[in-house]
Structures are given as C-alpha cells and as structure tokens.
Design an enzyme around this catalytic site. Structure first.
Site, short mmCIF file in Angstrom:
data_model
loop_
_atom_site.label_atom_id
_atom_site.label_comp_id
_atom_site.label_asym_id
_atom_site.label_seq_id
_atom_site.Cartn_x
_atom_site.Cartn_y
_atom_site.Cartn_z
N LYS A 105 19.39 13.96 26.70
CA LYS A 105 19.26 14.95 25.63
C LYS A 105 19.49 16.36 26.13
O LYS A 105 20.09 17.17 25.44
CB LYS A 105 17.86 14.85 24.98
CG LYS A 105 17.70 13.64 24.07
CD LYS A 105 16.41 13.73 23.27
CE LYS A 105 16.23 12.51 22.38
NZ LYS A 105 14.95 12.52 21.67
N LYS A 188 24.50 2.66 19.42
CA LYS A 188 23.33 2.48 18.59
C LYS A 188 23.39 3.33 17.32
O LYS A 188 23.75 4.51 17.40
CB LYS A 188 22.09 2.89 19.42
CG LYS A 188 20.75 2.61 18.79
CD LYS A 188 19.62 3.25 19.60
CE LYS A 188 19.23 4.59 19.00
NZ LYS A 188 17.80 4.75 18.68
N LYS A 191 19.59 8.31 13.70
CA LYS A 191 19.41 9.42 12.77
C LYS A 191 20.24 10.61 13.20
O LYS A 191 20.65 11.42 12.39
CB LYS A 191 17.94 9.86 12.71
CG LYS A 191 17.04 8.94 11.92
CD LYS A 191 15.68 9.60 11.71
CE LYS A 191 14.57 8.83 12.38
NZ LYS A 191 14.28 9.22 13.76
P1 ADP Z 1 16.68 7.55 15.83
O1 ADP Z 1 17.53 7.17 17.00
O2 ADP Z 1 17.20 7.03 14.55
O3 ADP Z 1 16.33 9.03 15.80
P2 ADP Z 1 13.97 7.14 16.77
O4 ADP Z 1 14.32 7.50 18.17
O5 ADP Z 1 13.19 8.13 15.95
O6 ADP Z 1 15.31 6.76 15.98
O7 ADP Z 1 13.25 5.73 16.77
C1 ADP Z 1 12.34 5.31 15.80
C2 ADP Z 1 12.13 3.81 15.95
O8 ADP Z 1 13.29 3.11 15.43
C3 ADP Z 1 11.96 3.33 17.40
O9 ADP Z 1 11.01 2.28 17.43
C4 ADP Z 1 13.34 2.83 17.75
O10 ADP Z 1 13.31 1.85 18.79
C5 ADP Z 1 13.82 2.24 16.44
N1 ADP Z 1 15.29 2.32 16.31
C6 ADP Z 1 16.03 3.46 16.25
N2 ADP Z 1 17.34 3.17 16.12
C7 ADP Z 1 17.45 1.82 16.12
C8 ADP Z 1 18.55 0.91 16.01
N3 ADP Z 1 19.81 1.34 15.88
N4 ADP Z 1 18.28 -0.42 16.03
C9 ADP Z 1 17.01 -0.87 16.15
N5 ADP Z 1 15.92 -0.07 16.26
C10 ADP Z 1 16.13 1.27 16.24
NA NA Z 2 15.24 10.11 18.28
#
Ligand code: ADP
Ligand code: NA
Length: 321
Positions: A105, A188, A191
């Site tokens: 990051k 992946k 968001k």
């Molecule tokens: P993002 O990458 O969307 O910002 P976060 O880091 O806030 O997501 O993660 C929130 C939760 O969602 C965590 O438990 C993370 O492991 C899960 N998560 C995020 N993206 C995925 C994905 N593409 N597939 C499965 N689980 C995910």
């Molecule tokens: Na995140």
C-alpha cells in the site's frame, strides 16, 4: 471491514459476510466497521460519514442480526485507539516494517503520501481483536500475516506483564472463497479496484449487475470446467455460482457439459440478481431511516465499550498507569 467504498463487492459477500452470518449462530460474534482504519487512505469527510452508514446497513441487510451479534462502529469505542497506542510501544519498528500489506500500500500511495497511520494499521487491528478476548478471527488469506503479528503482540504482552490477552487463531477461508475481478480474473476483486467494470457491487442495480457478469472475461474455449490456471474467468464464475446456489463445483461442471459460456453467464447473472435484489432493497430502506440505524448502533457500542473498557483498565493497571 473498512468503510472504504459506498458499497461492498461480491467478494466481500462470499468471502466474509456469508461465513459471518453462519458463525453468529454458533458464536458470540463481534463485528466492527473499522472507520479509524479507513483514515489511512485519503477520505472526504461527508463521503466517509455516508460510507460508514452504508456499510452498517449492508451488513444488516445481508443477514448480520444485531439481536444475535454485536455490530458497532470502531470510533464509537475509544479503547481501540488507546490500546493501539500501548501495543505500538511493544512493537518493533523492523517488525512493523515487514508487513507486506504496508509495503504494497505504501508503494502504491508513495513514500511521502503514505502516513504513519498506514504503518501502524496492523497494530490497531491487533487492538480491535485483543480487546474482546477473541478466540477466532475469520479473515481472508490476505490477513494471515496481521493475525500472526496480533498473536506475537499478545504473547509478548502476556510474557512481560502477566496473562492478559487471549491469543487468537485465524480462521482462513479456503481458496474457493476467493473471488477475482471479472475483467481481470487473476487479480482479487476489491473495493479499491482501479476500474468498476469487473467489480460487482451489492448496491448495483440489477441490469448493471447482469451486464457486468455477461461481459466477464473468459477464454476462447467452450468447455465449462474448473481450471484456475487455464480458465481463470470460467473458474471464477463457477465459484460465484456455487457460492450463491449451493451446488458443488463438480456437479456444476456436469450440469454445463455440452453447453456454452453464454448459458453459464446467464445463470450466474440470474442468481446474483435474485440474491442481491432484496439485500439492496433492505439496505436502501435502512438508509432511508437514519434514526433506526442509530437505534441499532447505540446499544451495540454500549456493549462493546463495556467489554473494551474493562480490558483496557486491566492493561493500564498491569503496565503501571
Ligand atoms: P476490499 O479488498 O474489498 O477492500 P477488505 O480488505 O475490506 O476488502 O476485506 C473485507 C473482507 O472481505 C475480508 O475478510 C477479506 O478477506 C474479504 N474479501 C475481500 N475481497 C475478497 C475477494 N475478492 N474474495 C473473497 N473475500 C474477499
Ligand atoms: Na482493503
């Protein structure tokens, strides 16, 4: 989960919310919308305020039941920031520097833009976990290193000041729980994706959801088989269909044998729209009644504060404050 966007994406739903919903039946579950963590990336105040509410509303609409679980907003419980400071002082600078998510990051934000808050992010996360005598932390694979750090900090504090923290275990979802970007099915879904085209948002309207799924990148073959290496796009669609419909992937492979990608995409779009439509409707309903959301959040914050303040008092006492 961070309130870092207006809406959750399908990966958050499959990889996190579905498990959390089930776990609240068997566990004393505590869910925290981590707004303090969201400050580690640039935020617009008015938008952040909205995003926090929208995240809470989506949790509830997706089945997190405030009667069964404690669902609160991190900044409503001051002990998170206070314990984080104490833990900062027992974390090595080199130890924190080794966190791969910080390296990724901060490389993306640039050395000057990346804040000390971003650097200390995993230590605040450790405080989130340790305040509640947490036994299991259900997270995605990307959080493995942060849970390891949390365990190390708990053990270090306990060794120095006497037994205080429960040392938590990560409960990591399997590979099938990982959802990939529809336009770039080897990375992946997130968001914070640069482009919206490959991300299915919980709050997208049905026609937009269907359009995105029907435009998902696949390959030039025709056979619907699960093969991450050679057919990442098709494998991703099968994973989504299996998660939503409950049919194991091998059964789906037989079901689609002799049929094309078009049929698969049509069915994925249909089931996702079917599951997300009522969640979207309920979310919008909750957002239309801010007083009701506040009525839900206030007692949860009270309960969290009660647990967290007691733990913090114990910590302060042990370290001589
Ligand atoms: P993002 O990458 O969307 O910002 P976060 O880091 O806030 O997501 O993660 C929130 C939760 O969602 C965590 O438990 C993370 O492991 C899960 N998560 C995020 N993206 C995925 C994905 N593409 N597939 C499965 N689980 C995910
Ligand atoms: Na995140």
């Amino acid at each position: 989960m961070q309130p870092s966007a207006d809406s959750l994406q399908i990966g958050n739903y499959i990889g996190a919310l579905l498990q959390w919903r089930d776990m609240q039946e068997s566990h004393d579950a505590i869910f925290c919308v981590v707004d303090l963590h969201a400050l580690t990336a640039p935020q617009d105040p008015a938008e952040l305020r909205q995003q926090i509410r929208r995240t809470v509303a989506q949790y509830i609409a997706a089945g997190i039941d405030p009667e069964k679980s404690t669902l609160f907003v991190q900044s409503h419980v001051p002990a998170h920031a206070e314990l984080a400071w104490v833990l900062d002082t027992i974390t090595g600078f080199g130890e924190a520097s080794r966190m791969t998510q910080f390296k990724d990051k901060s490389a993306r934000q640039g050395t000057d833009a990346a804040s000390v808050g971003l650097f200390a992010y995993p230590i605040l996360m450790a405080a989130d976990i340790l305040l509640y005598d947490t036994k299991v932390v259900p997270v995605g694979d990307d959080q493995r290193q942060h849970i390891e750090l949390t365990r190390d900090l708990a053990e270090r504090f306990n060794a120095r000041f006497g037994p205080t923290f429960v040392v938590p275990n990560a409960m990591i979802q399997g590979e099938t729980a990982r959802i990939y970007d529809l336009q770039n099915p080897t990375s992946k879904m997130s968001k914070s994706a640069a482009s919206d085209a490959g991300v299915v948002w919980l709050l997208d309207d049905p026609s937009r959801t269907a359009k995105k799924i029907k435009s998902a990148v696949t390959d030039t073959g025709r056979e619907v088989v699960f093969d991450r290496e050679n057919k990442p796009g098709v494998s991703n669609l099968l994973t989504i269909l299996s998660a939503f419909g409950g049919t194991p992937i091998p059964d789906l492979e037989s079901e689609y044998s002799g049929r094309g990608y078009g049929d698969l995409k049509k069915d994925v779009a249909e089931v996702v729209v079917e599951v997300f439509s009522p969640i979207r409707a309920r979310t919008l309903e909750l957002l239309g009644d801010p007083a009701e959301l506040d009525r839900i959040l206030a007692p949860a914050a009270d309960r969290a504060n009660e647990i967290a303040e007691a733990k913090l008092a114990e910590v302060y006492d042990k370290i001589g404050l």
